[in-house]
Design a protein around this motif. Structure first.
Motif, PDB file in Angstrom:
ATOM      1  N   UNK A 280       1.117  11.237   5.236  1.00 27.24           N
ATOM      2  CA  UNK A 280       1.856  12.436   4.862  1.00 27.24           C
ATOM      3  C   UNK A 280       1.702  12.726   3.371  1.00 27.24           C
ATOM      4  N   UNK A 281       1.732  14.008   2.981  1.00 23.38           N
ATOM      5  CA  UNK A 281       1.634  14.356   1.556  1.00 23.38           C
ATOM      6  C   UNK A 281       2.960  14.166   0.838  1.00 23.38           C
ATOM      7  N   UNK A 282       2.889  14.081  -0.483  1.00 24.18           N
ATOM      8  CA  UNK A 282       4.060  14.103  -1.359  1.00 24.18           C
ATOM      9  C   UNK A 282       5.001  12.908  -1.187  1.00 24.18           C
ATOM     10  N   UNK A 283       4.464  11.786  -0.727  1.00 22.72           N
ATOM     11  CA  UNK A 283       5.218  10.530  -0.760  1.00 22.72           C
ATOM     12  C   UNK A 283       4.781   9.809  -2.029  1.00 22.72           C
ATOM     13  N   UNK A 284       5.655   9.770  -3.023  1.00 22.35           N
ATOM     14  CA  UNK A 284       5.267   9.292  -4.354  1.00 22.35           C
ATOM     15  C   UNK A 284       5.536   7.816  -4.575  1.00 22.35           C
ATOM     16  N   UNK A 285       6.504   7.242  -3.863  1.00 21.20           N
ATOM     17  CA  UNK A 285       6.873   5.845  -4.085  1.00 21.20           C
ATOM     18  C   UNK A 285       7.311   5.214  -2.776  1.00 21.20           C
ATOM     19  N   UNK A 286       6.854   3.994  -2.523  1.00 20.83           N
ATOM     20  CA  UNK A 286       7.198   3.267  -1.308  1.00 20.83           C
ATOM     21  C   UNK A 286       7.671   1.869  -1.680  1.00 20.83           C
ATOM     22  N   UNK A 287       8.850   1.508  -1.179  1.00 23.32           N
ATOM     23  CA  UNK A 287       9.347   0.139  -1.309  1.00 23.32           C
ATOM     24  C   UNK A 287       9.256  -0.504   0.067  1.00 23.32           C
TER      25      UNK A 287
END
Length: 451
Positions: A280-287
C-alpha cells in the motif's frame, strides 16, 4: 484532568484523599508509618514514586502490590527492603533485597505482578476497552517475616492507585464504515495529528496500546482482525482490501495530517503491518513486534496476488507437564523454497521499519525472522530499518510495566502456548522498547509530515 477518576476513590471526610498522591497510615504500631505513592491516578506507562517514612533505622519490611484486572482477576507481587538510618525507604534509590525481584527497581512491584493462587496464568490484566477500566493497585507495607513460609502480618500502611490506559480528554469513535470495524482514538484539540493503525493477532478488539499512543499525541485506529462484532469469529483468509480501507480512513480523516501514516503490530499484526507497507502507498513507518517475514496460517489476497499462509507442522508441537504447548518449532521455515510464495516482499516498501524481537520468544522464531528481514533489505540496498533485539524477552512485548505472562491462549491453534521470556529481562524489553517506539514514530511520521 483526572477529576472524574479521583471522585471514585474519595472517602467522605478524608481530606488527604483529595490529593493526587496517597499517604495512608494504619495503627498497627506506635510508629507513624506512612506510605506515599505518586501519582495516585495516572497513565499506565507513567513512573510511580513510592516512598515509606516512619520506620525504624535499618528496619526490614516487605512491600506488597495487589491488583484487580478489568475481569476481576487478582494479581500480586512483593519484595523485601531495608530502611535507611532515618527510617525512610525510597524505591527509586534503595534496592530490593529479595522477593519477586532484586536491585533498585522503582516499578518492580508493577512489572512483577503475576496471577494470584488459582488464577489462570494465560489471562492478561491489560484491559481491551479502556476508557472506564483502570488497573486498581493497592500497595501495602508489612514487617518482614523471618520465615518465608509465614504469612505476612497486618499492614503498617497502605495506598491505592489507579493505572489508566486512557484519558478523559481522548475522543473515542466506534467504527462501522463499510467493512471496517474498530475504534479511532484522537488526542484533544483540532490537530492535525500523525496517524497510526494498531493491530494485534489474537482476535477481538484491543484498544490498550492505541489509547496510550493517542495520549502521546497520535491519532490511533485500533483495528481488529477477527472475533469482533460481525467480523469472522475465528481468523480466516484475509484480504488486503480491509487494511487498505483502514489506511484510507485514517489518511483522509480531517484530524489526521496525511497522507503518510504509521502501522504498529504484534505477532500476526506485525506481519500484516509489514504487508501493508509492502503493498500500500503512504505507509511511512512500521513497528513490527515479534512478527514473521512471511504471511502465516491463512492466505492473504493482495489484489491479483495471493500470499499462501505459511503452515504450522502440528507434529512439531509438544505439550509441557502443565498442559501448555510449546510451538516454537511448529511454524515451517520461511526460507524453504516450497513456501517461497508466502514471503512478504518487504523490499518494495518505502517505509522505515522498527523490528522489535524477544530473543526467547517461544511462539515462533521471531529473532531469526528479524535477522532474515534485515539481511534481505540490506541485499536490496535498503537502509530503512532498525533492529532492537532483547535477550531473554518473550513473545508479548507490551507497553511498559505490563505484567509478564509466560503462557497465552493461541486463537489459531485453540490451545494455551508458551510465550517464553524471563521476568526481569522481559520487563526491561517492555520499558526500553516503548521509549524507542515513541521516538521512532515521532521521528518518521512528523519528519515526513513537515517535509
Amino acid at each position: 484532568m483526572w477529576r472524574w477518576a479521583q471522585a471514585a476513590l474519595r472517602t467522605p471526610g478524608t481530606r488527604l484523599q483529595l490529593r493526587r498522591s496517597v499517604c495512608t497510615s494504619l495503627g498497627f504500631s506506635q510508629k507513624a508509618v506512612t506510605l506515599t505513592v505518586t501519582p495516585r491516578t495516572g497513565l499506565a506507562d507513567e513512573l510511580l514514586d513510592i516512598k515509606v517514612e516512619g520506620l525504624g533505622p535499618r528496619e526490614r519490611v516487605t512491600l506488597r502490590a495487589s491488583a484487580v484486572s478489568y475481569r476481576g482477576r487478582l494479581f500480586h507481587s512483593q519484595a523485601h527492603f531495608e530502611s535507611d538510618g532515618r527510617g525512610r525507604l525510597d524505591l527509586a534509590r534503595q534496592p530490593a533485597l529479595g522477593g519477586d525481584f532484586t536491585g533498585v527497581e522503582p516499578m518492580g512491584l508493577l512489572w512483577s505482578l503475576t496471577p494470584a493462587g488459582s488464577e489462570d496464568p494465560c489471562h492478561s490484566q491489560r484491559p481491551r476497552g479502556v476508557l472506564k477500566t483502570p488497573l486498581k493497585v493497592e500497595v501495602t507495607v508489612h514487617p518482614t517475616q523471618q520465615q518465608p513460609e509465614v504469612p505476612l502480618g497486618p499492614a503498617l500502611a497502605s495506598a491505592h492507585v489507579q493505572r489508566w490506559f486512557s484519558s478523559p480528554q481522548l475522543s473515542r469513535t466506534r467504527l462501522q464504515t463499510g467493512s471496517l470495524r474498530g475504534v479511532l482514538l484522537l488526542p484533544p484539540g483540532d490537530g492535525p495529528f500523525p496517524g497510526l493503525i494498531d493491530m494485534f493477532g489474537d482476535g477481538g478488539l484491543d484498544e490498550s496500546r492505541a489509547s496510550l499512543l493517542a495520549c502521546r499525541g497520535f491519532a490511533a485506529l485500533a483495528l481488529p482482525l477477527f472475533g469482533y462484532e460481525d467480523l469472522p469469529p475465528i481468523m480466516k483468509d484475509l484480504n488486503l482490501d480491509y487494511f487498505e480501507e483502514a489506511a484510507k480512513f485514517v489518511q483522509s480523516h480531517p484530524k489526521v495530517k496525511g497522507p503518510n501514516i504509521g502501522v504498529i503490530g504484534s505477532g500476526k499484526g506485525a506481519e500484516l503491518a509489514v504487508s501493508m507497507a509492502s503493498f500500500l502507498p503512504n505507509i511511512a513507518a512500521v513497528v513490527s513486534i515479534n512478527g514473521c517475514i512471511s504471511n502465516t496460517a491463512t492466505a492473504l489476497t493482495c489484489g491479483g496476488l495471493i500470499l499462501p499462509g505459511l503452515p504450522f507442522n502440528l507434529c512439531k508441537i509438544s505439550a509441557t507437564d502443565s498442559g501448555v504447548y510449546d510451538i516454537k518449532e511448529a511454524l515451517e521455515d520461511p526460507l524453504d523454497p516450497a513456501y517461497r510464495e508466502s514471503r512478504i516482499p518487504l523490499e518494495k516498501a518505502s517505509a522505515h521499519f522498527l523490528f522489535i524481537v524477544g530473543e526467547d520468544d517461544r511462539l515462533w522464531k521471531s529473532s531469526v525472522y528479524a535477522d532474515i528481514a534485515v539481511k534481505h533489505l540490506t541485499e536490496h540496498g535498503k537502509t530503512n530499518f532498525t533492529l532492537l533485539s532483547y535477550p531473554n524477552a518473550g513473545h508479548r512485548i507490551d507497553p511498559p510495566y505490563s505484567p509478564f505472562f509466560s503462557a497465552a491462549w493461541d486463537p489459531v491453534l485453540g490451545v494455551p502456548v508458551l510465550g517464553g521470556g524471563q521476568l526481569k529481562a522481559h520487563a526491561v524489553a517492555q520499558i526500553e522498547s516503548w521509549k524507542k517506539i515513541l521516538e521512532f514514530l515521532h521521528l518518521h511520521l512528523e519528519q515526513r509530515l513537515t517535509n
